[in-house]
Write an enzyme that holds these catalytic residues in place. Structure first.
Site, PDB file in Angstrom:
ATOM      1  CB  CYS A   9      -0.928   0.016   1.212  1.00  0.00           C
ATOM      2  SG  CYS A   9      -1.756  -1.558   1.490  1.00  0.00           S
ATOM      3  CG  HIS A  15      -2.291   4.464   4.815  1.00  0.00           C
ATOM      4  ND1 HIS A  15      -2.131   4.297   3.452  1.00  0.00           N
ATOM      5  CD2 HIS A  15      -2.414   3.210   5.332  1.00  0.00           C
ATOM      6  CE1 HIS A  15      -2.166   3.015   3.152  1.00  0.00           C
ATOM      7  NE2 HIS A  15      -2.339   2.329   4.280  1.00  0.00           N
ATOM      8  CD  GLU A  60      -2.358   7.916   8.723  1.00  0.00           C
ATOM      9  OE1 GLU A  60      -1.877   8.682   7.866  1.00  0.00           O
ATOM     10  OE2 GLU A  60      -3.271   7.100   8.475  1.00  0.00           O
ATOM     11  CE  LYS A  68      -5.685   4.212   1.446  1.00  0.00           C
ATOM     12  NZ  LYS A  68      -4.803   5.369   1.680  1.00  0.00           N
ATOM     13  CG  HIS A  93      -6.360   0.643   0.611  1.00  0.00           C
ATOM     14  ND1 HIS A  93      -5.377   1.194  -0.188  1.00  0.00           N
ATOM     15  CD2 HIS A  93      -5.719   0.147   1.715  1.00  0.00           C
ATOM     16  CE1 HIS A  93      -4.203   1.038   0.393  1.00  0.00           C
ATOM     17  NE2 HIS A  93      -4.394   0.413   1.551  1.00  0.00           N
ATOM     18  CG  PHE A 137      -0.430  -5.703   4.179  1.00  0.00           C
ATOM     19  CD1 PHE A 137      -1.023  -4.927   5.145  1.00  0.00           C
ATOM     20  CD2 PHE A 137      -1.207  -6.645   3.519  1.00  0.00           C
ATOM     21  CE1 PHE A 137      -2.366  -5.080   5.472  1.00  0.00           C
ATOM     22  CE2 PHE A 137      -2.551  -6.809   3.832  1.00  0.00           C
ATOM     23  CZ  PHE A 137      -3.124  -6.024   4.807  1.00  0.00           C
TER      24      PHE A 137
END
Length: 413
Positions: free
Chosen positions: A164, A303, A314, A335, A340, A399
């Site tokens: 990502c 994010h 975050e 998002k 995503h 990830f």
């Protein structure tokens, strides 16, 4: 070392809310939700039945039909966006030193739909019947390769695969490559087309995806009722140029790229560090790289995946980097509108961040209802707001513990 200045002169995007960067940005400003029931395959028997699909995309609007047949959907998106970015920048490759122009385009998953189809064919008809185009169509780097072929850019051409965070790494690496003198122009960004049975099943089995049935309550970053992310698809490509190179040809400038930080949690396959310290280090590095004080940042495109661990972590990371100023800057997750987009997310969000600076407008986190004490910063809720800001940051956390942060500055001649 003499650090050259790097600016954004062209934007191309194909997203769940628009087929160009400008159309996508207008949809962001309008708070349009691109999430709907999956149409690319029959998901009626699955736990997850929603996704953020690109709508109305026809590859023959960007390439010949024979060309399109030898490109995966993720590559088609990238080529369309690269052409859009070059056209938007009024950049004529015939007038450029193509050995000084390069490509960095990420994809986290590549041509998974091609792998699924060819695997079925091989099992049914014989493995010798698999398409000779399977490998060159499906591998992750082929989007970057085809963008280079289409544009004629002969400099470095690579594909960072960092889940990502890939789109952000692509833009950041391109920024450094130009800044440090290795190139004059770079097409950079990310692309993804992974709304497939195997991808949805895999992410669903690991409890990463929202199983919500209401599109307006599926991707809800920072909301206490968030339950996972929504799979999106699309691409974002930016044309970055060295400042004098852009000015000599009279290019318009959207924003300046001034800082980039990349780190790794070195912690877990999928889960971020609970305290967000890996992401915090990436943000701190981006600030240091750009020579900006935390108090100068007015907006963060987070994010913000709509998972419990990411959004809380975050938020903690922003607090640790920005201190008291964390509660004074604005933050949102686009998002909530695009879902995503995996390897394309950071690139699309870099585009939105640049346009936030250019237009003086902060996007909203739409469909927010329920406050979460763990996410208590100034999240722009439900409607965007006007704001004249000089610095903005875009974060991506992937990830594998990959973290990337970009620091952009409003263009000031």
């Amino acid at each position: 070392m003499n650090r050259r200045r790097v600016v954004i002169t062209g934007l191309g995007a194909v997203t769940p809310i628009g087929l160009t960067a400008q159309e996508s940005w207008q949809a962001v400003k309008d708070g349009v939700c691109g999430i709907a029931p999956i149409t690319q395959f029959d998901a009626s028997g699955l736990k997850v039945r929603l996704a953020a699909e690109v709508k109305g995309f026809d590859p023959v609007n960007y390439m010949t039909r024979p060309e399109s047949k030898h490109m995966g959907r993720f590559t088609q998106f990238a080529v369309a966006c690269a052409k859009g970015a070059l056209a938007d920048a009024d950049f004529d490759p015939a007038q450029a030193d193509l050995d000084r122009c390069g490509v960095i385009v990420s994809s986290g998953i590549g041509g998974l739909s091609i792998t699924e189809a060819e695997h079925d064919k091989g099992k049914e008809k014989s493995w010798d019947r698999v398409s000779p185009f399977y490998i060159p169509m499906g591998i992750c780097n082929m989007a970057a390769g085809q963008v280079a072929i289409t544009s004629g850019f002969r400099g470095m051409c690579i594909c960072p695969v960092t889940a990502c965070a890939g789109g952000t790494n692509a833009v950041g690496d391109a920024f450094h490559y130009i800044r440090d003198g290795y190139a004059d122009a770079m097409l950079c960004g990310g692309t993804e087309a992974a709304i497939t049975p195997l991808a949805i099943g895999g992410f669903s089995s690991m409890k990463a995806l929202s199983q919500a049935e209401d599109p307006d309550r599926a991707s809800i970053p920072f909301d206490a009722e968030r339950s996972g992310f929504v799979m999106g698809e699309g691409a974002g490509i930016l044309l970055l140029e060295e400042l004098e190179h852009a000015q000599k040809r009279g290019a318009k400038i959207y924003a300046e790229v001034v800082g980039y930080g990349a780190t790794c949690d070195a912690y877990h396959m999928t889960a971020p560090l609970p305290d967000g310290s890996g992401g915090a280090k990436a943000m701190a590095l981006a600030l240091a790289d750009g020579g900006a004080a935390p108090e100068e940042v007015g907006y963060i495109n987070a994010h913000g995946t709509s998972t419990h661990l990411n959004d809380a972590g975050e938020t903690a990371a922003v607090k640790s980097v920005f201190g008291a100023h964390a509660h004074k800057l604005a933050m949102s997750s686009t998002k909530s509108m695009t879902g995503h987009m995996l390897g394309a997310a950071g690139a699309a969000e870099a585009i939105f961040t640049a346009l936030s600076l250019h237009d003086g407008f902060l996007p909203a986190t739409i469909n927010y209802r329920t406050p979460d004490p763990a996410c208590d910063l100034d999240v722009v809720l439900n409607e965007g707001r006007k704001a004249d800001i000089r610095f903005a940051m875009s974060n991506s956390l992937g990830f594998g513990g990959h973290n990337g942060s970009l620091l952009l500055k409003k263009w000031e001649a």
